[in-house]
Design a protein around this motif. Structure first.
Motif, PDB file in Angstrom:
ATOM      1  N   VAL A   4    -110.105 -20.872  85.516  1.00  0.00           N
ATOM      2  CA  VAL A   4    -110.991 -19.717  85.383  1.00  0.00           C
ATOM      3  C   VAL A   4    -111.275 -19.434  83.912  1.00  0.00           C
ATOM      4  CG1 VAL A   4    -111.202 -17.236  85.749  1.00  0.00           C
ATOM      5  CG2 VAL A   4    -110.311 -18.679  87.575  1.00  0.00           C
ATOM      6  N   GLY A   5    -110.217 -19.446  83.088  1.00  0.00           N
ATOM      7  CA  GLY A   5    -110.404 -19.188  81.667  1.00  0.00           C
ATOM      8  C   GLY A   5    -111.307 -20.215  81.009  1.00  0.00           C
ATOM      9  N   ALA A   6    -111.116 -21.488  81.375  1.00  0.00           N
ATOM     10  CA  ALA A   6    -111.950 -22.545  80.807  1.00  0.00           C
ATOM     11  C   ALA A   6    -113.399 -22.379  81.218  1.00  0.00           C
ATOM     12  CB  ALA A   6    -111.427 -23.911  81.265  1.00  0.00           C
ATOM     13  N   ALA A   7    -113.614 -22.050  82.491  1.00  0.00           N
ATOM     14  CA  ALA A   7    -114.984 -21.882  82.982  1.00  0.00           C
ATOM     15  C   ALA A   7    -115.677 -20.711  82.285  1.00  0.00           C
ATOM     16  CB  ALA A   7    -114.983 -21.670  84.490  1.00  0.00           C
ATOM     17  N   VAL A   8    -114.961 -19.603  82.122  1.00  0.00           N
ATOM     18  CA  VAL A   8    -115.548 -18.433  81.472  1.00  0.00           C
ATOM     19  C   VAL A   8    -115.878 -18.735  80.009  1.00  0.00           C
ATOM     20  CG1 VAL A   8    -115.093 -16.070  80.692  1.00  0.00           C
ATOM     21  CG2 VAL A   8    -114.482 -16.756  83.015  1.00  0.00           C
ATOM     22  N   ALA A   9    -114.935 -19.382  79.313  1.00  0.00           N
ATOM     23  CA  ALA A   9    -115.171 -19.709  77.904  1.00  0.00           C
ATOM     24  C   ALA A   9    -116.329 -20.693  77.747  1.00  0.00           C
ATOM     25  CB  ALA A   9    -113.904 -20.286  77.281  1.00  0.00           C
ATOM     26  N   ALA A  10    -116.392 -21.690  78.626  1.00  0.00           N
ATOM     27  CA  ALA A  10    -117.484 -22.660  78.549  1.00  0.00           C
ATOM     28  C   ALA A  10    -118.823 -22.009  78.867  1.00  0.00           C
ATOM     29  CB  ALA A  10    -117.214 -23.825  79.495  1.00  0.00           C
ATOM     30  N   LEU A  11    -118.815 -21.046  79.801  1.00  0.00           N
ATOM     31  CA  LEU A  11    -120.051 -20.310  80.086  1.00  0.00           C
ATOM     32  C   LEU A  11    -120.507 -19.517  78.864  1.00  0.00           C
ATOM     33  CD1 LEU A  11    -119.420 -18.973  83.703  1.00  0.00           C
ATOM     34  CD2 LEU A  11    -121.318 -20.441  82.988  1.00  0.00           C
ATOM     35  N   GLY A  12    -119.551 -18.883  78.185  1.00  0.00           N
ATOM     36  CA  GLY A  12    -119.895 -18.150  76.963  1.00  0.00           C
ATOM     37  C   GLY A  12    -120.472 -19.076  75.905  1.00  0.00           C
ATOM     38  N   ALA A  21    -116.624 -24.762  72.869  1.00  0.00           N
ATOM     39  CA  ALA A  21    -117.020 -26.161  72.748  1.00  0.00           C
ATOM     40  C   ALA A  21    -115.834 -27.064  72.434  1.00  0.00           C
ATOM     41  CB  ALA A  21    -118.093 -26.294  71.675  1.00  0.00           C
ATOM     42  N   GLY A  22    -114.998 -26.652  71.490  1.00  0.00           N
ATOM     43  CA  GLY A  22    -113.939 -27.542  71.037  1.00  0.00           C
ATOM     44  C   GLY A  22    -112.782 -27.689  71.997  1.00  0.00           C
ATOM     45  N   ILE A  23    -112.296 -26.595  72.507  1.00  0.00           N
ATOM     46  CA  ILE A  23    -111.077 -26.631  73.303  1.00  0.00           C
ATOM     47  C   ILE A  23    -111.291 -27.261  74.668  1.00  0.00           C
ATOM     48  CG2 ILE A  23    -109.380 -25.176  74.482  1.00  0.00           C
ATOM     49  CD1 ILE A  23    -108.937 -25.511  71.476  1.00  0.00           C
ATOM     50  N   PHE A  24    -112.349 -26.901  75.348  1.00  0.00           N
ATOM     51  CA  PHE A  24    -112.493 -27.285  76.747  1.00  0.00           C
ATOM     52  C   PHE A  24    -113.324 -28.535  76.978  1.00  0.00           C
ATOM     53  CE2 PHE A  24    -111.890 -22.634  76.691  1.00  0.00           C
ATOM     54  CZ  PHE A  24    -110.648 -22.606  77.288  1.00  0.00           C
ATOM     55  N   ALA A  25    -114.027 -29.016  75.976  1.00  0.00           N
ATOM     56  CA  ALA A  25    -114.865 -30.194  76.190  1.00  0.00           C
ATOM     57  C   ALA A  25    -114.506 -31.363  75.295  1.00  0.00           C
ATOM     58  CB  ALA A  25    -116.336 -29.819  75.972  1.00  0.00           C
ATOM     59  N   SER A  26    -113.996 -31.112  74.099  1.00  0.00           N
ATOM     60  CA  SER A  26    -113.906 -32.177  73.094  1.00  0.00           C
ATOM     61  C   SER A  26    -112.526 -32.794  72.923  1.00  0.00           C
ATOM     62  CB  SER A  26    -114.371 -31.639  71.729  1.00  0.00           C
ATOM     63  OG  SER A  26    -115.701 -31.199  71.810  1.00  0.00           O
ATOM     64  N   LEU A  27    -111.469 -32.181  73.438  1.00  0.00           N
ATOM     65  CA  LEU A  27    -110.133 -32.709  73.175  1.00  0.00           C
ATOM     66  C   LEU A  27    -109.943 -34.112  73.737  1.00  0.00           C
ATOM     67  CD1 LEU A  27    -107.681 -29.691  73.628  1.00  0.00           C
ATOM     68  CD2 LEU A  27    -108.371 -30.833  71.519  1.00  0.00           C
ATOM     69  N   LEU A  77    -106.724 -29.081  79.925  1.00  0.00           N
ATOM     70  CA  LEU A  77    -105.831 -27.917  79.946  1.00  0.00           C
ATOM     71  C   LEU A  77    -105.233 -27.701  81.331  1.00  0.00           C
ATOM     72  CD1 LEU A  77    -107.703 -25.401  77.630  1.00  0.00           C
ATOM     73  CD2 LEU A  77    -106.123 -27.240  77.080  1.00  0.00           C
ATOM     74  N   THR A  78    -106.000 -27.948  82.372  1.00  0.00           N
ATOM     75  CA  THR A  78    -105.473 -27.838  83.728  1.00  0.00           C
ATOM     76  C   THR A  78    -104.399 -28.889  83.964  1.00  0.00           C
ATOM     77  OG1 THR A  78    -107.586 -26.991  84.537  1.00  0.00           O
ATOM     78  CG2 THR A  78    -106.071 -27.877  86.177  1.00  0.00           C
ATOM     79  N   GLU A  79    -104.653 -30.122  83.557  1.00  0.00           N
ATOM     80  CA  GLU A  79    -103.694 -31.196  83.760  1.00  0.00           C
ATOM     81  C   GLU A  79    -102.435 -30.974  82.940  1.00  0.00           C
ATOM     82  OE1 GLU A  79    -105.407 -35.116  83.565  1.00  0.00           O
ATOM     83  OE2 GLU A  79    -107.283 -34.417  84.469  1.00  0.00           O
ATOM     84  N   ALA A  80    -102.577 -30.385  81.763  1.00  0.00           N
ATOM     85  CA  ALA A  80    -101.407 -30.079  80.949  1.00  0.00           C
ATOM     86  C   ALA A  80    -100.530 -29.030  81.625  1.00  0.00           C
ATOM     87  CB  ALA A  80    -101.836 -29.593  79.573  1.00  0.00           C
ATOM     88  N   ALA A  81    -101.160 -28.026  82.224  1.00  0.00           N
ATOM     89  CA  ALA A  81    -100.397 -26.992  82.930  1.00  0.00           C
ATOM     90  C   ALA A  81     -99.613 -27.594  84.088  1.00  0.00           C
ATOM     91  CB  ALA A  81    -101.345 -25.901  83.438  1.00  0.00           C
ATOM     92  N   ARG A  82    -100.255 -28.490  84.840  1.00  0.00           N
ATOM     93  CA  ARG A  82     -99.564 -29.125  85.970  1.00  0.00           C
ATOM     94  C   ARG A  82     -98.444 -30.048  85.493  1.00  0.00           C
ATOM     95  NH1 ARG A  82    -105.187 -30.320  89.131  1.00  0.00           N
ATOM     96  NH2 ARG A  82    -105.316 -28.317  90.238  1.00  0.00           N
ATOM     97  N   ALA A  83     -98.708 -30.810  84.422  1.00  0.00           N
ATOM     98  CA  ALA A  83     -97.694 -31.729  83.902  1.00  0.00           C
ATOM     99  C   ALA A  83     -96.473 -30.985  83.377  1.00  0.00           C
ATOM    100  CB  ALA A  83     -98.290 -32.594  82.797  1.00  0.00           C
ATOM    101  N   ALA A  84     -96.697 -29.760  82.912  1.00  0.00           N
ATOM    102  CA  ALA A  84     -95.586 -28.944  82.401  1.00  0.00           C
ATOM    103  C   ALA A  84     -94.835 -28.241  83.518  1.00  0.00           C
ATOM    104  CB  ALA A  84     -96.128 -27.921  81.405  1.00  0.00           C
TER     105      ALA A  84
END
Length: 368
Positions: free
Chosen positions: A225-233, A35-41, A207-214
């Protein structure tokens, strides 16, 4: 044929106790991190700006108080329903009902936010359609039985399904919370350094945009994929938690009693799960992530404020935490709730008032 009665947890209409400490820790991580990492930041950055890390520190203190209060209460009252049960036993039937109402409506919005987060990372152009599909699929998994789920929910709401709850819950919640706070801090700092407060606030998939910006474009698909799996959990966990509180409220006739049914084979509250899944699917199809997160936050903070008030009534013989913990938790929840964007505060307060009014109407009808 033996006439020996079934153990309490295996009796008809009861849920099975099958969750130990490692499972309970994974349950907590599945909900808290997802909930916190992938939706709320991004929504948090849009409100707090450069003060995001300070806000995270304040939230960590409040979360610790909430977790400690909930753990002590859950060990004493190991039944499905979480604070709905605790407040009913420690405060009054009304406060128990209001806690349950706040949890159900707040976490239903959280479910929709998680489903939309899945859609945003998997297929941004069809986020709503993916969100609805995810809700339908996970509702089917839940219906088949909790033992087939890898990640479950907030731990206290599943108290009726935890083995040795007096030992398991107080150990699992602090462990899960500590790991979650470390992950929150590391990811928040990393994303802020790359995107900055403004870039993070406007990001759809931070998180995806941060990876591209870096300059790590190759990492973007892995993050998606990691975000989708974690959000599904997290979505799976949330649906389970809402359905268990719905079950507890239905048992007490605060919701239609038909929702209190437990499947004779799978030992899950199947009707509650189907209803929750249907409502979440509708909300996910018709709302956006930021709106659902704001509304959810108000409801969940109200829920934990009542949990802390309940914990304050514990005696030392009942495992009462230091008095400062429930007091700080209660005050912190109220401060954070009313610091949310005004539309979230107004909508959340209105829904709580509707719930309170419904309770009063039902009480009057019962007396007559």
């Amino acid at each position: 044929m033996s006439s020996t009665p079934l153990p309490a947890a295996e009796a008809p209409g009861q849920l099975r106790r099958r969750i130990g400490v490692p499972d309970a820790v994974m349950i907590g991580l599945g909900s808290m991190i997802g909930a916190g990492i992938f939706a709320s930041l991004a929504p948090a950055a849009s409100v707090a700006g450069s003060g995001l890390l300070l806000g995270l520190a304040l939230a960590a203190v409040v979360a610790y108080c909430n977790a400690t209060s909930s753990a002590r209460l859950a060990a004493l009252y190991p039944a499905s329903g979480g604070t709905y049960v605790y407040a009913r036993e420690r405060l009054s039937a009304f406060w128990g009902y209001l806690a349950g109402w706040a949890f159900v409506v707040g976490k239903t919005a959280s479910c929709a936010a998680m489903a939309l987060t899945v859609g945003s990372y998997v297929w941004p152009g069809q986020a709503h359609a993916v969100a609805v599909a995810a809700v339908v699929a996970l509702t089917a998994v839940n219906y088949a039985g909790i033992q087939k789920s890898v990640l479950l929910t907030r731990i206290a709401t599943l108290g009726e399904e935890v083995r040795d709850p007096a030992r398991t819950i107080p150990r699992a919640i602090p462990i899960a919370l500590g790991i979650t706070l470390v992950v929150y801090a590391l990811v928040s700092v990393s994303v802020l350094l790359v995107l900055g407060p403004g870039g993070l606030a406007s990001a759809g998939a931070p998180l995806t945009e941060a990876a591209r910006a870096a300059g790590a474009d190759w990492l973007a698909p892995v993050v998606r994929v990691g975000a989708a799996v974690a959000a599904l959990g997290s979505l799976l966990a949330l649906i389970l938690g809402v359905s268990r509180t719905t079950l507890a409220m239905a048992r007490d006739h605060h919701l239609p009693h038909a929702l209190a049914a437990v499947h004779p084979r799978f030992k899950v509250p199947h009707r509650a799960e189907l209803l929750v899944g249907a409502v979440v699917a509708v909300v996910a199809a018709t709302t956006d992530v930021r709106g659902t997160i704001g509304f959810s936050s108000f409801g969940v903070l109200a829920y934990y404020a009542i949990a802390n008030a309940s914990a304050w009534t514990l005696t030392s013989a009942e495992g009462r935490p230091a008095r400062i913990i429930p007091v700080a938790g209660l005050v912190g929840c109220l401060v954070l709730a009313f610091a949310l964007p005004l539309p979230s505060v107004l909508t959340g307060a209105a829904v709580l008032l509707i719930g309170a009014a419904a309770y009063g109407i039902c009480r009057v009808g019962t007396r007559h």
